[in-house]
Design a protein around this motif. Structure first.
Motif, PDB file in Angstrom:
ATOM      1  N   ILE A  73     -17.039  56.002 -18.075  1.00  0.00           N
ATOM      2  CA  ILE A  73     -18.415  55.689 -17.638  1.00  0.00           C
ATOM      3  C   ILE A  73     -18.440  55.685 -16.340  1.00  0.00           C
ATOM      4  O   ILE A  73     -17.759  54.934 -15.663  1.00  0.00           O
ATOM      5  N   ASP A  74     -19.640  56.158 -15.858  1.00  0.00           N
ATOM      6  CA  ASP A  74     -20.065  56.230 -14.356  1.00  0.00           C
ATOM      7  C   ASP A  74     -21.524  55.538 -14.137  1.00  0.00           C
ATOM      8  O   ASP A  74     -22.238  55.675 -14.932  1.00  0.00           O
ATOM      9  N   TYR A  75     -21.495  54.693 -13.058  1.00  0.00           N
ATOM     10  CA  TYR A  75     -22.799  54.270 -12.765  1.00  0.00           C
ATOM     11  C   TYR A  75     -23.246  54.775 -11.272  1.00  0.00           C
ATOM     12  O   TYR A  75     -22.378  55.021 -10.543  1.00  0.00           O
ATOM     13  N   THR A  76     -24.546  54.764 -11.106  1.00  0.00           N
ATOM     14  CA  THR A  76     -25.283  54.988  -9.848  1.00  0.00           C
ATOM     15  C   THR A  76     -24.915  53.837  -9.142  1.00  0.00           C
ATOM     16  O   THR A  76     -24.832  52.612  -9.607  1.00  0.00           O
ATOM     17  N   ASP A  77     -24.853  53.946  -7.823  1.00  0.00           N
ATOM     18  CA  ASP A  77     -24.337  52.629  -6.853  1.00  0.00           C
ATOM     19  C   ASP A  77     -25.196  51.579  -7.115  1.00  0.00           C
ATOM     20  O   ASP A  77     -24.944  50.212  -7.123  1.00  0.00           O
ATOM     21  N   SER A  78     -26.515  51.917  -7.172  1.00  0.00           N
ATOM     22  CA  SER A  78     -27.600  50.762  -7.192  1.00  0.00           C
ATOM     23  C   SER A  78     -27.693  49.702  -8.492  1.00  0.00           C
ATOM     24  O   SER A  78     -28.069  48.690  -8.318  1.00  0.00           O
ATOM     25  N   VAL A  79     -26.888  50.197  -9.641  1.00  0.00           N
ATOM     26  CA  VAL A  79     -26.744  49.575 -10.742  1.00  0.00           C
ATOM     27  C   VAL A  79     -25.358  48.634 -10.905  1.00  0.00           C
ATOM     28  O   VAL A  79     -25.125  47.976 -11.872  1.00  0.00           O
ATOM     29  N   LYS A  80     -24.486  49.145 -10.243  1.00  0.00           N
ATOM     30  CA  LYS A  80     -23.122  48.767 -10.453  1.00  0.00           C
ATOM     31  C   LYS A  80     -22.930  47.484 -10.423  1.00  0.00           C
ATOM     32  O   LYS A  80     -23.549  46.496  -9.628  1.00  0.00           O
ATOM     33  N   GLY A  81     -22.220  46.650 -11.521  1.00  0.00           N
ATOM     34  CA  GLY A  81     -22.166  45.233 -11.455  1.00  0.00           C
ATOM     35  C   GLY A  81     -23.324  44.619 -12.083  1.00  0.00           C
ATOM     36  O   GLY A  81     -23.362  43.393 -12.565  1.00  0.00           O
ATOM     37  N   ARG A  82     -24.536  45.256 -12.475  1.00  0.00           N
ATOM     38  CA  ARG A  82     -25.546  44.741 -13.138  1.00  0.00           C
ATOM     39  C   ARG A  82     -25.745  45.428 -14.506  1.00  0.00           C
ATOM     40  O   ARG A  82     -26.296  44.605 -15.453  1.00  0.00           O
ATOM     41  N   PHE A  83     -25.601  46.640 -14.560  1.00  0.00           N
ATOM     42  CA  PHE A  83     -25.910  47.456 -15.851  1.00  0.00           C
ATOM     43  C   PHE A  83     -24.606  47.803 -16.412  1.00  0.00           C
ATOM     44  O   PHE A  83     -23.665  48.101 -15.745  1.00  0.00           O
ATOM     45  N   THR A  84     -24.774  47.712 -17.894  1.00  0.00           N
ATOM     46  CA  THR A  84     -23.456  48.183 -18.516  1.00  0.00           C
ATOM     47  C   THR A  84     -23.956  49.245 -19.639  1.00  0.00           C
ATOM     48  O   THR A  84     -24.806  48.838 -20.746  1.00  0.00           O
ATOM     49  N   MET A  85     -23.402  50.093 -19.510  1.00  0.00           N
ATOM     50  CA  MET A  85     -23.554  51.189 -20.773  1.00  0.00           C
ATOM     51  C   MET A  85     -22.521  51.315 -21.738  1.00  0.00           C
ATOM     52  O   MET A  85     -21.393  50.930 -21.621  1.00  0.00           O
ATOM     53  N   SER A  86     -22.845  51.251 -22.924  1.00  0.00           N
ATOM     54  CA  SER A  86     -21.934  51.103 -24.116  1.00  0.00           C
ATOM     55  C   SER A  86     -22.570  52.071 -25.266  1.00  0.00           C
ATOM     56  O   SER A  86     -23.542  52.712 -25.307  1.00  0.00           O
ATOM     57  N   ARG A  87     -21.657  52.462 -25.979  1.00  0.00           N
ATOM     58  CA  ARG A  87     -21.696  53.187 -27.091  1.00  0.00           C
ATOM     59  C   ARG A  87     -21.029  52.765 -28.545  1.00  0.00           C
ATOM     60  O   ARG A  87     -20.120  52.078 -28.522  1.00  0.00           O
ATOM     61  N   ASP A  88     -21.900  52.591 -29.585  1.00  0.00           N
ATOM     62  CA  ASP A  88     -21.532  52.299 -30.783  1.00  0.00           C
ATOM     63  C   ASP A  88     -21.426  53.400 -31.788  1.00  0.00           C
ATOM     64  O   ASP A  88     -22.613  53.871 -32.385  1.00  0.00           O
ATOM     65  N   ASN A  89     -20.342  53.942 -32.104  1.00  0.00           N
ATOM     66  CA  ASN A  89     -20.137  55.101 -32.879  1.00  0.00           C
ATOM     67  C   ASN A  89     -20.408  54.916 -34.422  1.00  0.00           C
ATOM     68  O   ASN A  89     -21.204  55.937 -34.887  1.00  0.00           O
ATOM     69  N   ALA A  90     -20.437  53.653 -34.890  1.00  0.00           N
ATOM     70  CA  ALA A  90     -20.694  53.568 -36.232  1.00  0.00           C
ATOM     71  C   ALA A  90     -22.281  53.653 -36.440  1.00  0.00           C
ATOM     72  O   ALA A  90     -22.649  54.160 -37.597  1.00  0.00           O
ATOM     73  N   LYS A  91     -22.938  53.256 -35.534  1.00  0.00           N
ATOM     74  CA  LYS A  91     -24.359  53.202 -35.614  1.00  0.00           C
ATOM     75  C   LYS A  91     -24.878  54.620 -34.755  1.00  0.00           C
ATOM     76  O   LYS A  91     -26.194  54.593 -34.665  1.00  0.00           O
ATOM     77  N   ASN A  92     -23.858  55.243 -34.181  1.00  0.00           N
ATOM     78  CA  ASN A  92     -24.634  56.659 -33.437  1.00  0.00           C
ATOM     79  C   ASN A  92     -25.649  56.373 -32.535  1.00  0.00           C
ATOM     80  O   ASN A  92     -26.527  56.945 -32.306  1.00  0.00           O
ATOM     81  N   THR A  93     -25.193  55.244 -31.720  1.00  0.00           N
ATOM     82  CA  THR A  93     -26.312  54.847 -30.936  1.00  0.00           C
ATOM     83  C   THR A  93     -25.460  54.302 -29.261  1.00  0.00           C
ATOM     84  O   THR A  93     -24.424  54.153 -29.329  1.00  0.00           O
ATOM     85  N   VAL A  94     -26.377  54.537 -28.216  1.00  0.00           N
ATOM     86  CA  VAL A  94     -25.936  54.241 -26.837  1.00  0.00           C
ATOM     87  C   VAL A  94     -26.887  53.090 -26.582  1.00  0.00           C
ATOM     88  O   VAL A  94     -27.977  52.940 -26.744  1.00  0.00           O
ATOM     89  N   TYR A  95     -26.275  52.268 -25.588  1.00  0.00           N
ATOM     90  CA  TYR A  95     -27.148  50.994 -25.166  1.00  0.00           C
ATOM     91  C   TYR A  95     -26.935  50.947 -23.527  1.00  0.00           C
ATOM     92  O   TYR A  95     -26.130  51.402 -23.005  1.00  0.00           O
ATOM     93  N   LEU A  96     -27.900  50.481 -22.909  1.00  0.00           N
ATOM     94  CA  LEU A  96     -27.883  50.088 -21.536  1.00  0.00           C
ATOM     95  C   LEU A  96     -28.404  48.486 -21.287  1.00  0.00           C
ATOM     96  O   LEU A  96     -29.501  48.218 -21.607  1.00  0.00           O
ATOM     97  N   GLN A  97     -27.430  47.712 -21.262  1.00  0.00           N
ATOM     98  CA  GLN A  97     -27.710  46.149 -20.784  1.00  0.00           C
ATOM     99  C   GLN A  97     -27.879  46.287 -19.326  1.00  0.00           C
ATOM    100  O   GLN A  97     -26.951  46.623 -18.605  1.00  0.00           O
ATOM    101  N   MET A  98     -28.987  45.718 -18.951  1.00  0.00           N
ATOM    102  CA  MET A  98     -29.521  45.560 -17.714  1.00  0.00           C
ATOM    103  C   MET A  98     -29.559  44.208 -17.395  1.00  0.00           C
ATOM    104  O   MET A  98     -30.301  43.351 -18.232  1.00  0.00           O
ATOM    105  N   ASN A  99     -29.080  43.583 -16.602  1.00  0.00           N
ATOM    106  CA  ASN A  99     -29.192  42.277 -16.049  1.00  0.00           C
ATOM    107  C   ASN A  99     -29.432  42.338 -14.653  1.00  0.00           C
ATOM    108  O   ASN A  99     -29.491  43.081 -13.958  1.00  0.00           O
TER     109      ASN A  99
END
Length: 119
Positions: free
Chosen positions: A57-83
Motif C-alpha cells: 500500500i502506498d499513500y500520497t504524502d498529504s494523507v500519510k499517518g491519517r488515512f488507512t487503506m485496506s481490503r476485505d477479500n471475503a467481501k470483495n471490498t476496499v476501504y479508506l479509513q480517514m482520520n
C-alpha cells in the motif's frame, strides 16, 4: 465490472470517516485498487493504492499517518479509513480498479462519494 463507493458525508475538522468500495465482476485481490479524490477546481489526485496479490500500500504524502487503506477479500471490498480530517480533504473520492487481462490493462471507476470537512 462495477465499483460502488459509500460512506461519504459531512464531518467536522478532526473527525473521521470510512469510505467503502464494493466491487463486482472481478476479484479485488487480483486488481490494483486505488482511491483518488478531486476537489473543486483541482485535478484528480491519487490518495492511496494497494497492489494485487502482495498488498503493498502506498499513500500520497498529504494523507500519510491519517488515512488507512485496506481490503476485505471475503467481501470483495476496499476501504479508506480517514482520520484527523481537515477542510483540505474536502473532495469527491473515487475508487478505481486496474485489471490486467490477457487482452490488456483496463481501468474502471466508481461514481464517487462526496466528503465535506467543515465546521
Amino acid at each position: 465490472v462495477q465499483l460502488v463507493e459509500s460512506g461519504g458525508g459531512l464531518v467536522q475538522p478532526g473527525g473521521s470517516l470510512t469510505l467503502s468500495c464494493a466491487a463486482s465482476g472481478f476479484t479485488v485481490s487480483r486488481a490494483r485498487m486505488s482511491w483518488h479524490r478531486q476537489a473543486p477546481g483541482s485535478e484528480r489526485e491519487l490518495v492511496a493504492a494497494i497492489t494485487a496479490y502482495d498488498s503493498n500500500i502506498d499513500y500520497t504524502d498529504s494523507v500519510k499517518g491519517r488515512f488507512t487503506m485496506s481490503r476485505d477479500n471475503a467481501k470483495n471490498t476496499v476501504y479508506l479509513q480517514m482520520n484527523s480530517l481537515s477542510p483540505a480533504d474536502t473532495a469527491v473520492y473515487y475508487c478505481s480498479a486496474e485489471i490486467v487481462q490477457w487482452s490488456g490493462k483496463y481501468d474502471y471507476w466508481g461514481q464517487g462519494t462526496q466528503v465535506t470537512v467543515s465546521s
